[in-house]
Structures are given as structure tokens and as C-alpha cells.
Write an enzyme that holds these catalytic residues in place. Sequence first.
Site, PDB file in Angstrom:
ATOM      1  N   ASP A  35       0.775  -1.356  -0.074  1.00  0.00           N
ATOM      2  CA  ASP A  35      -0.176   0.076  -0.011  1.00  0.00           C
ATOM      3  C   ASP A  35       0.979   1.126   0.080  1.00  0.00           C
ATOM      4  OD1 ASP A  35      -1.559   2.185   0.552  1.00  0.00           O
ATOM      5  OD2 ASP A  35      -2.840   1.093   1.989  1.00  0.00           O
TER       6      ASP A  35
ATOM      7  N   ASN B 283       2.354   5.414 -10.193  1.00  0.00           N
ATOM      8  CA  ASN B 283       0.998   5.373 -11.069  1.00  0.00           C
ATOM      9  C   ASN B 283      -0.162   5.346  -9.945  1.00  0.00           C
ATOM     10  OD1 ASN B 283      -1.071   4.343 -13.268  1.00  0.00           O
ATOM     11  ND2 ASN B 283      -0.868   2.670 -11.848  1.00  0.00           N
TER      12      ASN B 283
ATOM     13  N   TYR C 124      -9.854  15.260  -5.469  1.00  0.00           N
ATOM     14  CA  TYR C 124      -9.102  14.561  -6.087  1.00  0.00           C
ATOM     15  C   TYR C 124      -8.264  15.343  -7.145  1.00  0.00           C
ATOM     16  CZ  TYR C 124      -8.173  11.395 -10.165  1.00  0.00           C
ATOM     17  OH  TYR C 124      -7.271  10.664 -11.099  1.00  0.00           O
ATOM     18  N   GLY C 125      -9.048  16.434  -7.463  1.00  0.00           N
ATOM     19  CA  GLY C 125      -8.334  17.303  -8.410  1.00  0.00           C
ATOM     20  C   GLY C 125      -7.283  17.954  -7.752  1.00  0.00           C
ATOM     21  N   ALA C 126      -7.503  18.478  -6.581  1.00  0.00           N
ATOM     22  CA  ALA C 126      -6.699  19.147  -5.750  1.00  0.00           C
ATOM     23  C   ALA C 126      -5.450  18.331  -5.575  1.00  0.00           C
ATOM     24  CB  ALA C 126      -7.354  19.782  -4.495  1.00  0.00           C
ATOM     25  N   ALA C 127      -5.664  17.102  -5.115  1.00  0.00           N
ATOM     26  CA  ALA C 127      -4.520  16.126  -4.918  1.00  0.00           C
ATOM     27  C   ALA C 127      -3.671  16.197  -6.065  1.00  0.00           C
ATOM     28  CB  ALA C 127      -5.043  14.950  -4.398  1.00  0.00           C
ATOM     29  N   LYS C 128      -4.016  16.018  -7.306  1.00  0.00           N
ATOM     30  CA  LYS C 128      -3.483  15.816  -8.306  1.00  0.00           C
ATOM     31  C   LYS C 128      -2.825  17.100  -8.666  1.00  0.00           C
ATOM     32  CE  LYS C 128      -4.212  11.378  -9.685  1.00  0.00           C
ATOM     33  NZ  LYS C 128      -3.233  10.399  -9.901  1.00  0.00           N
TER      34      LYS C 128
ATOM     35  N   ILE D 236      -9.502   7.771 -19.754  1.00  0.00           N
ATOM     36  CA  ILE D 236      -8.839   6.658 -20.096  1.00  0.00           C
ATOM     37  C   ILE D 236      -9.724   5.538 -19.870  1.00  0.00           C
ATOM     38  CG2 ILE D 236      -6.762   5.137 -20.128  1.00  0.00           C
ATOM     39  CD1 ILE D 236      -6.109   7.770 -20.878  1.00  0.00           C
TER      40      ILE D 236
HETATM   41  N1  LIG Z   1      -8.705   6.160 -15.870  1.00  0.00           N
HETATM   42  C1  LIG Z   1      -8.839   7.425 -16.030  1.00  0.00           C
HETATM   43  O1  LIG Z   1      -9.466   7.877 -16.911  1.00  0.00           O
HETATM   44  C2  LIG Z   1      -7.730   8.444 -15.237  1.00  0.00           C
HETATM   45  C3  LIG Z   1      -7.528   9.704 -15.747  1.00  0.00           C
HETATM   46  C4  LIG Z   1      -6.636  10.465 -15.048  1.00  0.00           C
HETATM   47  C5  LIG Z   1      -5.873   9.966 -13.981  1.00  0.00           C
HETATM   48  N2  LIG Z   1      -6.001   8.576 -13.913  1.00  0.00           N
HETATM   49  C6  LIG Z   1      -4.861   8.092 -12.797  1.00  0.00           C
HETATM   50  O2  LIG Z   1      -4.140   7.065 -13.283  1.00  0.00           O
HETATM   51  C7  LIG Z   1      -3.670   6.164 -12.227  1.00  0.00           C
HETATM   52  C8  LIG Z   1      -4.011   4.669 -12.715  1.00  0.00           C
HETATM   53  O3  LIG Z   1      -5.535   4.653 -12.671  1.00  0.00           O
HETATM   54  P1  LIG Z   1      -6.124   3.649 -13.502  1.00  0.00           P
HETATM   55  O4  LIG Z   1      -7.352   4.590 -14.284  1.00  0.00           O
HETATM   56  O5  LIG Z   1      -5.512   2.579 -14.461  1.00  0.00           O
HETATM   57  O6  LIG Z   1      -7.357   2.926 -12.660  1.00  0.00           O
HETATM   58  P2  LIG Z   1      -7.084   1.523 -11.820  1.00  0.00           P
HETATM   59  O7  LIG Z   1      -7.397   0.599 -12.797  1.00  0.00           O
HETATM   60  O8  LIG Z   1      -8.079   1.602 -10.663  1.00  0.00           O
HETATM   61  O9  LIG Z   1      -5.672   1.605 -11.360  1.00  0.00           O
HETATM   62  C9  LIG Z   1      -5.195   2.005 -10.128  1.00  0.00           C
HETATM   63  C10 LIG Z   1      -4.202   0.780  -9.547  1.00  0.00           C
HETATM   64  O10 LIG Z   1      -3.602   1.440  -8.401  1.00  0.00           O
HETATM   65  C11 LIG Z   1      -3.494   0.364  -7.322  1.00  0.00           C
HETATM   66  N3  LIG Z   1      -3.747   1.138  -6.095  1.00  0.00           N
HETATM   67  C12 LIG Z   1      -4.762   2.081  -5.710  1.00  0.00           C
HETATM   68  N4  LIG Z   1      -4.261   2.496  -4.579  1.00  0.00           N
HETATM   69  C13 LIG Z   1      -3.117   2.068  -4.058  1.00  0.00           C
HETATM   70  C14 LIG Z   1      -2.385   2.203  -2.899  1.00  0.00           C
HETATM   71  N5  LIG Z   1      -2.554   3.172  -1.809  1.00  0.00           N
HETATM   72  N6  LIG Z   1      -1.175   1.392  -2.885  1.00  0.00           N
HETATM   73  C15 LIG Z   1      -0.872   0.749  -4.123  1.00  0.00           C
HETATM   74  N7  LIG Z   1      -1.593   0.490  -4.984  1.00  0.00           N
HETATM   75  C16 LIG Z   1      -2.816   1.070  -5.235  1.00  0.00           C
HETATM   76  C17 LIG Z   1      -4.959  -0.306  -7.460  1.00  0.00           C
HETATM   77  O11 LIG Z   1      -4.715  -1.678  -7.085  1.00  0.00           O
HETATM   78  P3  LIG Z   1      -5.375  -1.999  -5.589  1.00  0.00           P
HETATM   79  O12 LIG Z   1      -6.527  -1.751  -5.505  1.00  0.00           O
HETATM   80  O13 LIG Z   1      -5.061  -3.688  -5.674  1.00  0.00           O
HETATM   81  O14 LIG Z   1      -4.386  -1.480  -4.553  1.00  0.00           O
HETATM   82  C18 LIG Z   1      -5.033  -0.507  -9.205  1.00  0.00           C
HETATM   83  O15 LIG Z   1      -4.313  -1.303  -9.614  1.00  0.00           O
HETATM   84  C19 LIG Z   1      -4.288   6.853 -11.112  1.00  0.00           C
HETATM   85  O16 LIG Z   1      -3.330   7.584 -10.480  1.00  0.00           O
HETATM   86  C20 LIG Z   1      -5.539   7.625 -11.512  1.00  0.00           C
HETATM   87  O17 LIG Z   1      -5.722   8.685 -10.819  1.00  0.00           O
HETATM   88  C21 LIG Z   1      -6.900   7.786 -14.477  1.00  0.00           C
END
Ligand SMILES: NC(=O)c1ccc[n+]([C@@H]2O[C@H](COP(=O)([O-])OP(=O)(O)OC[C@H]3O[C@@H](n4cnc5c(N)ncnc54)[C@H](OP(=O)(O)O)[C@@H]3O)[C@@H](O)[C@H]2O)c1
Length: 256
Positions: free
Chosen positions: A56, A80, A160-164, A193
Site C-alpha cells: 500500500d 501510478n 481528487y483534482g486538488a490532490a493531483k 482513459i
Molecule cells: N482512468 C482514467 O480516466 C484516469 C484519468 C486520469 C488519471 N488517472 C490516474 O491514473 C492512475 C491509474 O489509474 P487507472 O485509471 O489505471 O485505474 P485503476 O485500474 O483503478 O488502477 C489503479 C491501480 O492502483 C492501485 N492502487 C490504488 N491505490 C493504491 C495504493 N494505496 N497502494 C498501491 N496501489 C494502489 C490499484 O490496485 P489495488 O486496489 O489492488 O491497490 C490499481 O491497480 C491513477 O493515479 C489515476 O488517478 C486515471
Amino acid sequence: MTRTVVVTGGGTGIGLAVAAAFAAEDAHVFITGRREAVLSKARAELGDRVSTVVCDATDPVQIEVLRDRLPGQVDVLVNNAGGNRELDAAAGRLGAVGLGGQPGQGPDDLAALAAAWRANIDANLLSAVLTTAGLSRRLASGGAVVHIGSFAADRGAGSYGAAKAALNSWNLFLSRQLGARDITSNVVAPGYIADTEFFGDRGSEEFHNARVAETMVGRAGYPDDIAGVVRFLASPAARHITAQVINVNGGAVPTR
Ligand SMILES: NC(=O)c1ccc[n+]([C@@H]2O[C@H](COP(=O)([O-])OP(=O)(O)OC[C@H]3O[C@@H](n4cnc5c(N)ncnc54)[C@H](OP(=O)(O)O)[C@@H]3O)[C@@H](O)[C@H]2O)c1
């Protein structure tokens, strides 16, 4: 030379595509996440070049365990792990931390509001800060750190936006520190995405079409769109790119 690459949250979505891209170049890729079963499934898909570590990224103790599992040198770190904890809470995935960050809902319950904000700051900012600090001494000269941000940073998207947005700001500080060691640090900020777990059950066709309509190219982004840019930033061709936010959103948020 075989590179060592660490991808947090590498079991699904964008992280999985990033891990696949580096595994394809024969790097040794370590993927992390909180669910062991998800990581094992990803490893079965990606092959022997990939190792898994349950970690984590918001927990300092678990990051120390991760560090102990890694080789002495890490060439590429991809922060990521993240997600919108307000969406997760609304979907009942992480318990009811509340939606106090949303306009119009009113922060009647300040404790719930604080929990919601802390959850997103932990997940999207502190996760990257702690992982980078924990692995910092292992990061090799000539290496690269890439953080996955979001176009939400520029769209007024609550906690969420503020954190990013804070991630973008912290990247400036970090890239100066790492620059002195010939390590680059950049944010890749995706737009919408598809094919990830990010939206949970909210991914209806109507929702998808509305996101696509915001782009100039008339399509959703896919995890490989992000993986290609991350891999470029970690390549010899990108050694003079640091302290930047690279937007990958199909024109949904234009810049000038
Ligand atoms: N999809 C979009 O439209 C989009 C757009 C902009 C930005 N993003 C960003 O892209 C990144 C990847 O997201 P995604 O879209 O690929 O969604 P996702 O499929 O939900 O992937 C997020 C991954 O992060 C892991 N995770 C979450 N919290 C964690 C933690 N505290 N420690 C370790 N692993 C953790 C999750 O696995 P576990 O739950 O097993 O830990 C999951 O494998 C994120 O930072 C997200 O904010 C996504």
C-alpha cells in the site's frame, strides 16, 4: 543493460500497460498494489520479467518492505497508484467517507469532509511522495521518475483534482532535487482513459460517450496511450525533459 522498473498500482489499467511496455523491452519490472490476487493475475499475463510486491503506497512500513525486496539500483519509478476515493466511496467500495468535497452537498459533517479529503490526498499525493522518498537512494543516475497525474488537476475536481494539482506542484520541487543526480521527474496527466478500474460501475455507454465528446480526436484514451508516453520519458531521447506536466487527453483540455 537490463533496467529495473517499479510501477506502483501495476496490476490493472494504466499501470498494467506501463508494466507491459517495460517488460517488452526486457526490463525487470516490479509491480505493486494492495490486492495480491490482482498482482498474480497480472504476472501470469506479463511473464517472468515481472515480480509482484503487495504494498500500500500510503503506508510507510509497507514501502520499507518494498524497498527490501528491490535490487540495489532502480532505473525507473512510475508512481501510478491512485484513484478518486470520492468515486470509490460513492460506489461503496471503500466505506462511506462521504462526498463532502462535492459542491452543493454542503460540508455538514466536517469529520466526513476531512476523511474524504485525506483519503484522496493520501491516495494521489502522499503515495508518490512516500514511494519516491523510500526508494530515493536506490534511484540510479540517468534514471527517470514519472508520476501519473490527471487532467482533473485543471478542471476543479474537488479533493481528487486538488490532490493531483498538488502532485504537479511537488514535482517541481522533486525534479530540482533529482536533477542534481541526473534523474528526471515528470508528470503524465491523462484525460479520460477507458479500460481501467478507475470508474468502477460508472462506466455506462452514456458516460463514455460524454467523455469522448470532450476530446478533439473523437475517441477515448486507452492505457497504451499513457504507457507509450511514460516509456518515452524514461528513454534516452527524453533526457532534457524534466519538471514538466505532459498532458495526454486527446485535446479535452487544450494548452497554448
Ligand atoms: N482512468 C482514467 O480516466 C484516469 C484519468 C486520469 C488519471 N488517472 C490516474 O491514473 C492512475 C491509474 O489509474 P487507472 O485509471 O489505471 O485505474 P485503476 O485500474 O483503478 O488502477 C489503479 C491501480 O492502483 C492501485 N492502487 C490504488 N491505490 C493504491 C495504493 N494505496 N497502494 C498501491 N496501489 C494502489 C490499484 O490496485 P489495488 O486496489 O489492488 O491497490 C490499481 O491497480 C491513477 O493515479 C489515476 O488517478 C486515471
